[in-house]
Design a protein around this motif. Structure first.
Motif, PDB file in Angstrom:
ATOM      1  N   ASP A  81      49.214  30.979  60.641  1.00 35.23           N
ATOM      2  CA  ASP A  81      49.319  30.570  62.038  1.00 35.23           C
ATOM      3  C   ASP A  81      48.377  31.368  62.925  1.00 35.23           C
ATOM      4  O   ASP A  81      47.987  30.918  64.002  1.00 35.23           O
ATOM      5  CB  ASP A  81      50.752  30.763  62.543  1.00 35.23           C
ATOM      6  N   ARG A  82      48.037  32.577  62.462  1.00 38.87           N
ATOM      7  CA  ARG A  82      47.149  33.451  63.228  1.00 38.87           C
ATOM      8  C   ARG A  82      46.294  34.237  62.246  1.00 38.87           C
ATOM      9  O   ARG A  82      46.798  34.819  61.293  1.00 38.87           O
ATOM     10  CB  ARG A  82      47.998  34.395  64.075  1.00 38.87           C
TER      11      ARG A  82
ATOM     12  N   ASP B 227      44.649  31.105  55.247  1.00 35.67           N
ATOM     13  CA  ASP B 227      45.734  30.296  55.798  1.00 35.67           C
ATOM     14  C   ASP B 227      46.620  31.159  56.693  1.00 35.67           C
ATOM     15  O   ASP B 227      46.801  32.343  56.430  1.00 35.67           O
ATOM     16  CB  ASP B 227      46.595  29.717  54.672  1.00 35.67           C
TER      17      ASP B 227
END
Length: 104
Positions: free
Chosen positions: A66-67, A64
């Motif tokens: 964002d990046r 998990d």
């Protein structure tokens, strides 16, 4: 033939990544691969490149964030089968000792 790879999957975050890395390693259990995790990544062995790629994709998708940064280095020896431990053993025979230091 055996395909060997070094896989490193990590979220780009501050602090410990251990929980997310554990998710990536756990995802490998769903595939017909052998693996060993070390401080810099996970060595994966499979009989077919497709199985190895599917396992690497699942590990990447299990993290998990964002990046997510993923590194995959593949050794696809097509003329004969060789396991990862055999490669290490060859280096150790040349050294005449284990391929590690006694310093911890």
């Amino acid at each position: 033939m055996t395909v060997i790879a070094l896989l490193s999957v990590a979220p780009v975050v501050e602090g410990s990544m251990a929980g997310e890395v554990a998710k990536a390693v756990a995802a490998l259990e769903d595939f017909d691969v052998a693996y060993e995790t070390n401080p810099m990544g996970t060595v994966i062995e499979a009989e077919e490149i497709g199985e190895l790629m599917a396992a690497a994709t699942a590990a990447h998708e299990a993290v998990d964030g964002d990046r997510v940064s993923t590194f995959l280095k593949i050794d696809d020896k097509r003329t004969r089968s060789q396991r990862a431990d055999e490669k290490v053993g060859a280096v150790e025979r040349e050294l005449g000792r284990p391929a590690r230091s006694d310093v911890s």
